[in-house]
Design a protein around this motif. Structure first.
Motif: not given
Ligand code: CP3
Length: 360
Positions: A91-93, A154-161, A197-201, A219-227
């Motif tokens: 699927s995709d985030i 099976l691993i389910g996933f989502a993108g983090a806010p 809102r994104l957290g709800d989704i 939970l993928f927070d792929s770009w959190a390392g920018a902070l």
């Protein structure tokens, strides 16, 4: 008494409970003894596999995510080919964000591109809440998979806010995340409303997958390392914590992953997942000192090492397994996703090596 797998003893010759909940992958996530270190790869389904490229020919990415039979087949391909210890749903985030009414596309070679970026309070209101009916195709795909996978989880996933917000605010992938950070610093109330809102989704997307039978979630927070850590704690951690907490009652392990997060590992651990994903920049034994003893770790072979001669790959896999020995639980993975140019035979060899070298 018969010992079936390490640490799992059944009485009177009764077979031990089998099924995905007792698999090496789920046990390692829970920091229980395992017969061997489990291994799967982020982006294991995808362009590194010729059979994937063949199936996807002529079908746009988002469209392919909405066809349960296709999702089933693509998700199974790497399980059959490599013998990995877990499947990850194809699927995709951005799938649930599209279901929430945001006009977006996944452009090959680029990534998600949003027609009208979200930058003002009125834009946040355009993101409508979703419910299970909006994601019935996800429910159907997960059920097909769980029926076919047997004992393989099976691993389910989502993108983090934060990572989702970055795509929505920038309008597409960004190297600097400059518009995202401008919103975060300049209009914190809009930022927090967007992340809520994104957290709800995200919660709904994960809940649908778990209710349909997924054995773990990431939970993928792929770009959190920018902070910086301070900004992560202020602008991101509360939202990711809430998403992970909402799944606490689901009874499945929760994995939390980001890239370039060496300075954030302690804070990411506090978000409440059972497993923290670590990229290749931080050795697993050092990572576990930052994360603490109550969480397993996942990682962390540099995906570029798969392009090196086999003796180099082998030495790196053995080093990571050795470093994983001093963590409370280790799931072998790459430090980020499989690159499309990767030779799939090398992935298959890595799986066999992890299993053989870690056999207890
Ligand atoms: O095998 C798996 O890991 C399962 C499927 C999966 C995909 N995307 C399929 C996909 C998962 C878990 C994701 C998550 C995802 N999507 C993330 C977080 C993980 C990470 O890699 O950091 C992110 C940031 C996205 C956004 C996204 N979607 C990107 C950056 C891209 C690649 C764009 C490109 O063409 O280079 C996509 C598209 C995408 N998602 C593909 C796949 C297999 C490629 C689509 C294709 O075959 O053309």
């Amino acid at each position: 008494m018969t010992t079936t797998i390490a640490g799992n003893v059944s009485r009177g010759g009764e077979p031990a409970p089998a099924g995905p909940a007792d698999s090496p992958f789920v046990r390692a996530c829970r920091r229980l003894p395992v017969p061997h270190t489990p291994v799967w790869f982020m982006r294991q389904a995808g362009r590194s596999l010729p059979e994937y490229r063949e199936l996807r020919a002529g079908v746009p990415m988002l469209e392919s995510c909405r066809r349960p039979e296709l999702v089933h087949e693509i998700t199974m391909q790497p399980v059959r080919r490599h013998g990995v210890d877990a499947a990850i749903l194809f699927s995709d985030i951005v799938v649930p964000v599209a279901a929430a009414g945001i006009d977006l596309e996944i452009v090959p070679g680029t990534g998600p591109v949003v027609a009208e970026p979200v930058r003002a309070a009125a834009d946040v209101d355009r993101i409508r809440p979703i419910d299970a009916a909006d994601l019935s195709f996800v429910d159907e795909a997960v059920r097909l998979l769980v029926a076919d996978l047997g004992d393989t989880p099976l691993i389910g996933f989502a993108g983090a806010p934060f990572t989702l917000a970055s795509y929505l605010v920038e309008g597409g992938p960004s190297r600097t995340h400059v518009k995202t950070k401008a919103l975060m610093y300049g209009a914190p109330e809009i930022w927090h409303a967007l992340c809520a809102r994104l957290g709800d989704i995200t919660e709904e997307f994960l809940r649908v997958q778990v209710n349909a039978g997924a054995s773990a979630i990431q939970l993928f927070d792929s770009w959190a390392g920018a902070l910086s850590e301070a900004d992560y704690r202020r602008f991101v951690l509360p939202h990711s914590t809430r998403v992970l907490a909402s799944l606490a009652d689901a009874g499945v392990p929760r994995i939390h992953f980001g890239v370039g997060t060496a300075e954030l590992l302690g804070a990411m651990g506090e978000a409440g997942a059972d497993v923290v994903g670590v990229d290749w920049r931080t050795p697993l034994d050092a990572a576990t000192v930052r994360i603490g003893p109550d969480r397993a770790v996942q990682g962390n072979l540099d995906p570029c090492v798969l392009f090196a001669p086999w003796p180099v790959v082998e030495a790196e896999v053995r080093r990571i397994l050795a470093e994983g020995e001093s963590t409370p639980g280790h799931v072998f993975n790459l430090g980020h996703g499989v690159l499309p140019e990767t030779d799939p035979d090398v992935l298959t060899r890595v799986v066999a090596l992890v299993h053989e070298a870690s056999a207890r």
